[in-house]
Design an enzyme around this catalytic site. Structure first.
Site, short mmCIF file in Angstrom:
data_model
loop_
_atom_site.label_atom_id
_atom_site.label_comp_id
_atom_site.label_asym_id
_atom_site.label_seq_id
_atom_site.Cartn_x
_atom_site.Cartn_y
_atom_site.Cartn_z
N ASP A 41 -0.95 -0.28 6.32
CA ASP A 41 -1.04 0.26 7.68
C ASP A 41 -2.42 0.75 8.06
O ASP A 41 -2.71 0.96 9.22
CB ASP A 41 -0.06 1.42 7.85
CG ASP A 41 -0.59 2.70 7.23
OD1 ASP A 41 -1.06 2.63 6.07
OD2 ASP A 41 -0.55 3.74 7.89
N ASP A 67 0.88 -1.17 0.00
CA ASP A 67 0.00 0.00 0.00
C ASP A 67 0.92 1.22 0.00
O ASP A 67 2.02 1.15 0.55
CB ASP A 67 -0.89 -0.02 1.25
CG ASP A 67 -1.74 1.24 1.35
OD1 ASP A 67 -2.51 1.49 0.42
OD2 ASP A 67 -1.59 1.96 2.34
#
Length: 610
Positions: free
Chosen positions: A506, A316
């Protein structure tokens, strides 16, 4: 060396000295039997005790039973020296194993020591000592130099340096000042600080870490489970095979019964699966311990094994490869200085709480004087305007420029652009972008160097921004403008093509993708609770280079595990055949059992040196 290890070592030394002395004495008959029995019982009484106890509890086939059966059998056929020698070397191997496990536990023990015993909290105007579990959100805690921060919070008074070594593996201390957040388990080094409690102990970083570590060994790898099942069936098989060898051998060949019993005993000694049963879990144990020392928490040996097979890593973008906070990266004035352009923008944006506005005010670095600003108007989805010293200032995006019908210049650099206008006169633009982490490029290069064949970046950000960041990091496969469900679909597409995939993220919207990947890797310091819960691996300092470290540790661990398995099986198989054919004596058996076990343990300990 612990007291327990010293006690075993003293028994080995005393037994060895007596064994040497007795071997040199010209004894015979009962005297010779008793003289060898003394060193045998000194070094091996605990093995005999465990074997006998296990028989009564229905646990017949284990290494204690095999050692007891083989050595007692050696005494029955008057092979006294061989019986003592087998027990001596077995205990030496067990001592090596115990010391090795103790060393690998030290890294875990150091990590388990991150929880403070107490906390000093202000209640009713007094400083009271309580357990961390009793702290309430909003209370103020005093943390003195040398003390551990008990729960997650923010500093409301004081400036200090803290050590996060036990949490992240980072040896350099970092500075903390009033207003900054601080996580539990860090050690205050220099000055007393007051910390406002922002989470209960059970929700704090230190509690989550301890929970992860305590449960990490309950999840066995496929190899570990295979060895456990293998030993369960293998041990009774070899006992039956040895019994048949002792009984059928002399009947079929017409040879001496004592000789065939000796062959059976050699077969038993060699067959003990200690090298596999001990070294394989020890390798995983040491690998997980090594990773934890470097700030990487792996939730089980099954995930360590899965990580070693990864060939594709999907990142990501925001918060993983980038810092997740906006920063002014370029100021482009038109007929005005950079300082004046930034100042006008900061005056207006100081009345907005949008992250982009905050980044402009932060870059300006001064308090915008509200006396000069009036008639503030926030235009939803476009920007903001205000009167600054009687002049109308606009700051916003392209929609705002088109709405007020002002010609503007689009910059070549990608990012979030804030255009600034004064009384319908274009002043220039300010580009804000998410900062790339200092270690991200190094992390990508490290992963390429350890044969990760495919590195992918997924993001919900604009395609132009994603491409610029991905290209600067050397990532070729970039997928942008994705919703959370589309990230899952992209990961599933890669998995359907045969990829062994790890996903690193995250945010709370990353939790579904983390759970879907073969291995989910979460950023622990700034990551959301949902991401950490869904992940299999947690990085405690959000440094993406730790992903490469974790992969290296997993690959090295699995290489060592496979080396130990093949070395033990080939060596034992060869000596078992030679023993059954009468071509190997008890000393060969001792090497094939204890020698192989010691070599395998020493090899397993190399995992701690990565």
């Amino acid at each position: 060396m612990s007291k327990k290890h010293k006690k075993v070592l003293y028994r080995i030394i005393i037994s060895l000295l007596l064994f040497v002395i007795v071997s040199l004495l010209p004894t015979a008959g009962w005297v010779r039997l008793i003289s060898f029995l003394v060193p045998y019982l000194i070094v091996g009484y605990d093995v005999l005790k465990k074997a006998l106890g296990n028989i009564f509890h229905g646990r017949l086939f284990d290494e204690n039973f095999l050692m007891a059966l083989a050595t007692v059998g050696a005494f029955i056929i008057a092979e006294y020296a061989e019986g003592v020698a087998v027990m001596l070397f077995y205990q030496v191997g067990e001592l090596f194993q115990s010391i090795a496990v103790g060393k690998s536990r030290k890294s875990i023990a150091a990590l388990m020591d991150i929880k403070p015993e107490s906390a000093n909290v202000y209640r009713d105007g007094e400083l009271v000592e309580v357990f961390p579990e009793d702290l309430l959100i909003g209370e103020i805690v005093l943390v003195k130099p040398g003390e551990k921060v008990p729960v997650d919070g923010s500093i409301v008074e004081g400036t200090t340096s803290v050590s996060t070594l036990a949490l992240t593996g980072e040896s350099l201390p970092c500075d903390k000042k009033t207003g900054e957040s601080i996580i539990s388990g860090t050690i205050n080094l220099t000055s007393a600080i007051k910390v406002k409690v922002e989470s209960l102990y059970e929700d704090s970083t230190v509690a989550k870490i301890l929970d992860l570590v305590e449960n990490s060994y309950d999840k066995k790898a496929k190899v570990d489970n295979f060895i456990s099942r293998f030993a369960k069936y293998y041990t009774p098989f070899v006992v039956i095979a040895a019994l048949l060898l002792a009984v059928l051998g002399p009947i079929i060949s017409g040879g001496n019964i004592s000789e065939w019993v000796s062959r059976a005993l050699i077969f038993l000694v060699v067959s003990c699966p200690c090298a596999l049963v001990i070294s394989v879990p020890l390798s995983f144990f040491a690998g997980i311990g090594c990773a934890s020392r470097k700030g990487v928490l792996i939730k089980g040996s099954n995930y360590l094994e899965a990580l070693s097979q990864i060939d594709t890593i999907v990142f990501d973008k925001t918060g993983t490869l980038t810092k997740g906070n906006f920063k002014v990266v370029e100021i482009n004035p038109t007929n005005i200085s950079k300082e004046a352009l930034l100042e006008y923008a900061a005056y207006v944006e100081s009345y907005s709480n949008h992250p982009i506005a905050e980044s402009i005010v932060r870059e300006y670095g001064k308090d915008a004087p509200s006396l000069n600003v009036s008639d503030v108007k926030e235009i939803a989805g476009q920007g903001i305007s205000a009167l600054v010293d009687g002049k109308r200032i606009y700051a916003g995006n392209e929609k705002l420029m088109k709405g007020i019908n002002v010609a503007y210049e689009r910059p070549s650099k990608e990012g979030s652009v804030v255009y600034v206008v004064m009384d319908e006169k274009y002043l220039g633009n300010i580009i804000i972008a998410d900062e790339i982490k200092e270690d991200s490029k190094n992390a990508i290069d490290m992963l390429k160097n350890i044969s990760i064949k495919d590195i992918v970046m997924l993001t919900g950000d604009k395609r132009e921004v994603a491409n610029e960041i991905g290209n600067s990091l050397g990532i070729k496969n970039i997928f942008a403008e994705l919703l959370p469900n589309q990230k899952v679909e992209k990961v599933e597409e890669l998995l359907s093509n045969g990829a062994k995939l790890a996903f690193a993220g995250d945010g709370i919207n990353d939790a579904p993708v983390l759970a879907r990947a073969d291995v989910g890797i979460a950023m622990g310091a700034m990551g959301s609770d949902a991401a950490i819960e869904a992940a299999d691996v947690v990085l405690m300092d959000d440094n993406p280079t730790k992903i490469a470290t974790a992969v290296r540790i997993s690959k090295k661990t699995m290489r060592i595990v496979k080396q130990n398995i093949w070395f033990a099986l080939i060596t034992k198989g060869l000596v078992m055949v030679l023993g059954a054919m009468g071509m190997a004596n008890m000393w060969f058996a001792v090497f094939a059992d204890v020698g192989v076990m010691v070599i395998a343990i020493l090899n397993a300990m190399r995992t701690m040196k990565i």
